[in-house]
Design an enzyme around this catalytic site. Structure first.
Site, PDB file in Angstrom:
ATOM      1  N   VAL A   1       0.847  -1.182   0.000  1.00 16.92           N
ATOM      2  CA  VAL A   1       0.000   0.000   0.000  1.00 16.92           C
ATOM      3  C   VAL A   1       0.883   1.232   0.000  1.00 16.92           C
ATOM      4  O   VAL A   1       1.876   1.294   0.728  1.00 16.92           O
ATOM      5  CB  VAL A   1      -0.942  -0.016   1.225  1.00 16.92           C
ATOM      6  CG1 VAL A   1      -1.646   1.303   1.394  1.00 16.92           C
ATOM      7  CG2 VAL A   1      -1.958  -1.132   1.077  1.00 16.92           C
TER       8      VAL A   1
ATOM      9  N   GLN B   1      -4.120  -6.344  -6.737  1.00 15.96           N
ATOM     10  CA  GLN B   1      -4.571  -7.008  -5.505  1.00 15.96           C
ATOM     11  C   GLN B   1      -5.803  -6.310  -4.921  1.00 15.96           C
ATOM     12  O   GLN B   1      -5.831  -5.078  -4.816  1.00 15.96           O
ATOM     13  CB  GLN B   1      -3.473  -7.036  -4.442  1.00 15.96           C
ATOM     14  CG  GLN B   1      -3.879  -7.975  -3.309  1.00 15.96           C
ATOM     15  CD  GLN B   1      -3.022  -7.865  -2.078  1.00 15.96           C
ATOM     16  OE1 GLN B   1      -2.828  -6.777  -1.553  1.00 15.96           O
ATOM     17  NE2 GLN B   1      -2.535  -9.004  -1.604  1.00 15.96           N
TER      18      GLN B   1
ATOM     19  N   CYS C   1      -3.695  -9.566   5.153  1.00 14.51           N
ATOM     20  CA  CYS C   1      -3.510  -8.303   5.881  1.00 14.51           C
ATOM     21  C   CYS C   1      -3.984  -8.481   7.334  1.00 14.51           C
ATOM     22  O   CYS C   1      -5.151  -8.779   7.572  1.00 14.51           O
ATOM     23  CB  CYS C   1      -4.287  -7.180   5.202  1.00 14.51           C
ATOM     24  SG  CYS C   1      -4.077  -5.627   6.070  1.00 14.51           S
TER      25      CYS C   1
ATOM     26  N   ASP D   1      10.829 -11.793   4.803  1.00 10.30           N
ATOM     27  CA  ASP D   1      12.229 -11.573   5.193  1.00 10.30           C
ATOM     28  C   ASP D   1      13.258 -11.932   4.119  1.00 10.30           C
ATOM     29  O   ASP D   1      14.353 -12.396   4.449  1.00 10.30           O
ATOM     30  CB  ASP D   1      12.534 -12.352   6.480  1.00 10.30           C
ATOM     31  CG  ASP D   1      12.030 -11.594   7.707  1.00 10.30           C
ATOM     32  OD1 ASP D   1      11.518 -10.465   7.539  1.00 10.30           O
ATOM     33  OD2 ASP D   1      12.142 -12.127   8.822  1.00 10.30           O
TER      34      ASP D   1
HETATM   35  C1  LIG Z   1       4.681  -0.734   3.331  1.00 10.83           C
HETATM   36  C2  LIG Z   1       4.049  -2.066   3.192  1.00 10.83           C
HETATM   37  C3  LIG Z   1       2.841  -2.171   2.564  1.00 10.83           C
HETATM   38  C4  LIG Z   1       2.229  -3.409   2.421  1.00 10.83           C
HETATM   39  N1  LIG Z   1       1.040  -3.502   1.766  1.00 10.83           N
HETATM   40  C5  LIG Z   1       0.519  -4.730   1.514  1.00 10.83           C
HETATM   41  C6  LIG Z   1      -0.627  -4.885   0.705  1.00 10.83           C
HETATM   42  O1  LIG Z   1      -1.195  -3.910   0.212  1.00 10.83           O
HETATM   43  N2  LIG Z   1      -1.118  -6.123   0.488  1.00 10.83           N
HETATM   44  C7  LIG Z   1      -0.525  -7.248   1.024  1.00 10.83           C
HETATM   45  O2  LIG Z   1      -0.988  -8.353   0.792  1.00 10.83           O
HETATM   46  N3  LIG Z   1       0.582  -7.132   1.774  1.00 10.83           N
HETATM   47  C8  LIG Z   1       1.120  -5.907   2.017  1.00 10.83           C
HETATM   48  N4  LIG Z   1       2.261  -5.798   2.738  1.00 10.83           N
HETATM   49  C9  LIG Z   1       2.902  -7.023   3.227  1.00 10.83           C
HETATM   50  C10 LIG Z   1       3.939  -7.467   2.225  1.00 10.83           C
HETATM   51  O3  LIG Z   1       3.376  -7.706   0.973  1.00 10.83           O
HETATM   52  C11 LIG Z   1       4.658  -8.701   2.719  1.00 10.83           C
HETATM   53  O4  LIG Z   1       3.771  -9.766   2.811  1.00 10.83           O
HETATM   54  C12 LIG Z   1       5.329  -8.505   4.059  1.00 10.83           C
HETATM   55  O5  LIG Z   1       5.924  -7.234   4.151  1.00 10.83           O
HETATM   56  C13 LIG Z   1       6.443  -9.552   4.261  1.00 10.83           C
HETATM   57  O6  LIG Z   1       7.350  -9.468   3.232  1.00 10.83           O
HETATM   58  P1  LIG Z   1       8.805  -8.805   3.389  1.00 10.83           P
HETATM   59  O7  LIG Z   1       9.463  -9.483   4.546  1.00 10.83           O
HETATM   60  O8  LIG Z   1       9.476  -9.009   2.100  1.00 10.83           O
HETATM   61  O9  LIG Z   1       8.582  -7.369   3.691  1.00 10.83           O
HETATM   62  C14 LIG Z   1       2.868  -4.575   2.919  1.00 10.83           C
HETATM   63  C15 LIG Z   1       4.092  -4.447   3.549  1.00 10.83           C
HETATM   64  C16 LIG Z   1       4.694  -3.222   3.677  1.00 10.83           C
HETATM   65  C17 LIG Z   1       6.011  -3.119   4.344  1.00 10.83           C
END
Ligand SMILES: Cc1cc2nc3c(=O)[nH]c(=O)nc-3n(C[C@H](O)[C@H](O)[C@H](O)COP(=O)(O)O)c2cc1C
Length: 614
Positions: free
Chosen positions: A33, A85, A114, A216
């Site tokens: 987002v 999404q 979420c 991660d």
């Molecule tokens: C700033 C931000 C916005 C996110 N927005 C969404 C979103 O809109 N939809 C979703 O399914 N996950 C969202 N997430 C979660 C990520 O898609 C992801 O599942 C989560 O950060 C774990 O992945 P990572 O360790 O690579 O950050 C968001 C995460 C962050 C940090």
């Protein structure tokens, strides 16, 4: 705003599912987002990203509001393959949203991961992992209603504590025709805890469709490790790409070239300053000192940011060459190609089916949330009506008597039969709305505080803030309507009473005037009579007074003489009484003496007879 959308041939691009069968781990930019917007997607695509997701969009708002569509979804010709999404909880709504984006995207994804409180409370996001049947129905519905078989339908989930439930959910989704499943290896409660890659592995082993691992992954090396640990067909990265959009190209940290690219792309797309600046803060996080961050993070305009970048990394200090890509999998950053200018075009209006959902209240984007529902629009109109009526009633040049005349029009008396009932009904309605608004304000105030504390997602925070704003607005609307409704009734009553009072006062004044006139007349007449009487009787009166006086004097003399006589007689009687008294005492003494003599004589007579007998 008009979406930055170009005319694309309908769903012509490569089927995203093909990516999973190309023999390579698919590198995916996660939905984020506020962040995974067109400009950022353009940047990561330059650095070997295979597949991009849009930020999560609330399907109901997207279907309902053109504003939401324009602000939430922008794309262009180069923006493929692209997954949009959605947050949804109704199959038809998701379907309608999918139909709208189908010509511009390559698939949709249902957010089932979420964990934020507002999303869970509204039945979106991770709350869906506990409703496998609903997820299955939603996927099946989209599958059945979207004609294009190449259009993918995927889901993104979090895991359950009891992994069997997650496997069950995935199998149900698979049976309904889901294209692939992305698994963020944490449960709903977990934030920074280690990712359960073992769970992703079990899920992967239980399914035949592609599985994407998420959580991660910060470098390409991490991506390879996760692939080996889980056997996942793809890896999805969120924060790793924010910090280093070039990571899929093998860079360990953000190359300055990538920062330069971001500046160019962002400026070309007209990216709002906050978004432009935030991305730079993320990208420069690892390559700037604490001191530099202090300065850079508080810059407040594009020009100051550009000046800063020029001063620090511009001509005077040439941009350092990017670090050599780590490992063999990453390819060097492709040469920047000039971006094709995009021709703006707005998104199509929602279908008739979609319009059915327009009146549904629900979570949404800031813009959508600001829109008023029918019921609150009605309350607002009612409030303005009340204000107008009260203003008219208070106009100084219309007297209460005139209002009274207006109120006496027969039409009102006919309406008065219903007036009390209508008044009470409206009061009850307004009280219900008022209480509902209070409940909403309480609900969103609490959510606002907790989201602020968690501070995960600025868009969600905005969303809650907008909901809070809306509930507060509703509170004011219903509160003022209720208040003015009471004021209105009281004003009408007072005006009527005032008019009656004024009429009575006028009648009384008239009566008082008449009485005063009559009294004045009588007083004058009375005085005149008195005067006449006085004039006539004054000579006689003197004479009679003197005569009376003389008479009285005579009477006094007479009475005095009488009194003398009486006292003389009284004295005489007293003397006589004393003489009689004395005489009686003498007689008494004589009587006593005679009695004694008599006794003696008897005694001596008795003795003589006794002697004779002897
Ligand atoms: C700033 C931000 C916005 C996110 N927005 C969404 C979103 O809109 N939809 C979703 O399914 N996950 C969202 N997430 C979660 C990520 O898609 C992801 O599942 C989560 O950060 C774990 O992945 P990572 O360790 O690579 O950050 C968001 C995460 C962050 C940090």
């Amino acid at each position: 705003m008009i979406g930055d959308v170009v005319e694309t041939e309908q769903c012509q691009v490569k089927d995203p599912v093909d990516l999973f069968h190309a023999g390579q781990v698919v590198k995916i930019c996660a939905p984020m987002v506020r962040y995974s917007k067109l400009a950022f997607r353009t940047l990561v695509r330059k650095y070997n990203c295979d597949l991009c997701y849009t930020p999560m969009i609330v399907a109901a708002d997207f279907v309902r509001s053109a504003k939401a569509r324009d602000s939430e979804f922008t794309t262009n010709k180069g923006d493929h393959p692209l997954i949009v999404q959605f947050a949804a909880k109704e199959a038809q709504v998701l379907c309608d949203a999918a139909r709208i984006v189908c010509p511009f995207a390559d698939g949709i994804d249902l957010n089932c991961g979420c964990p934020q409180r507002w999303a869970m409370a509204e039945g979106y996001g991770a709350s869906l992992i506990n409703k496998p049947e609903l997820v299955r129905d939603m996927v099946r519905h989209v599958r059945n209603q979207i004609d294009n078989p190449r259009f993918s339908v995927s889901i993104k989930i979090r895991i359950h504590e009891d992994l069997k439930r997650t496997v069950d959910l995935c199998q149900k989704a698979e049976a309904s025709g889901v294209s692939w499943i992305t698994v963020h290896g944490r449960n709903v409660e977990e934030r920074h805890q280690p990712v359960h890659y073992d769970a992703i592995k079990i899920i992967k082993q239980s399914m035949s469709i592609p599985i994407v691992a998420n959580g991660d992954i910060k470098t390409l090396k991490d991506a390879e490790n996760v692939h080996h640990l889980t056997g996942a067909d793809g890896i999805m990265v969120a924060r790793g790409l924010l910090a280093n959009p070039a990571m899929f190209a093998g860079y360990e940290e953000t190359p300055l070239k990538c920062i330069q690219d971001w500046v160019d792309i962002a400026l070309e797309h007209g990216t709002p300053f906050t978004c432009f600046h935030h991305h730079l803060m993320y990208m420069m996080e690892r390559i700037t000192s604490k001191q530099e961050k202090k300065v850079f993070n508080v810059l407040s305009s594009t020009s100051s940011v550009l000046d800063y970048l020029n001063d620090h990394y511009g001509r005077r200090r040439r941009l350092p060459l990017p670090a050599a890509p780590a490992g063999g999998t990453g390819s060097p950053a492709p040469k920047p190609v000039p971006l094709a200018r995009t021709r703006p075009r707005s998104l199509p209006a929602p279908s008739r089916v979609a319009r059915r959902h327009q009146a549904q209240p629900g979570a949404g984007t800031a813009e959508a949330s600001a829109e008023m529902t029918f019921q609150w629009t009605a309350v607002a109109i009612f409030l303005y009506g009340e204000i107008a009526v009260i203003l008219v009633l208070c106009l100084p040049f219309i007297s209460p008597l005139r209002w009274q005349k207006i109120f006496m029009i027969p039409l009102w008396s006919k309406m008065a039969i219903f007036w009390n009932k209508a008044f009470l009904t409206i009061i009850v309605l307004l009280i219900v709305l008022f209480l509902d608004a209070i409940r909403e304000v309480k609900k969103y105030s609490a959510a606002h505080v907790s989201e602020k504390a968690v501070n995960v997602n600025t868009n969600a925070f905005d969303h809650i803030q907008m909901k809070l704003f809306r509930s507060q607005r509703n509170l004011y609307l219903s509160g003022f309507s209720l208040f003015l409704w009471l004021v209105l009734r009281r004003t009408v009553t007072l005006l009527t009473q005032l008019a009656k009072g004024m009429a009575t006062q006028a009648a009384l004044e008239l009566q008082v005037n008449n009485t005063t006139e009559a009294a004045k007349k009588y007083i004058t007449e009375n005085e005149m009579l008195q005067q006449a009487l006085n004039e006539k009787g004054s000579g006689k009166k003197k004479e009679s007074a003197e005569a009376t006086d003389e008479k009285l004097k005579k009477e006094i003399v007479h009475l005095k003489a009488e009194l003398q006589k009486t006292s003389d007689a009284h004295l005489k009687v007293t003397n006589e009484l004393t003489a009689v008294k004395k005489q009686s005492e003498g007689l008494k003494r004589e009587y006593d003496r005679l009695m004694k003599e008599h006794e003696q004589l008897q005694n001596s007579l008795g003795e003589a007879e006794d002697k004779k007998d002897l």
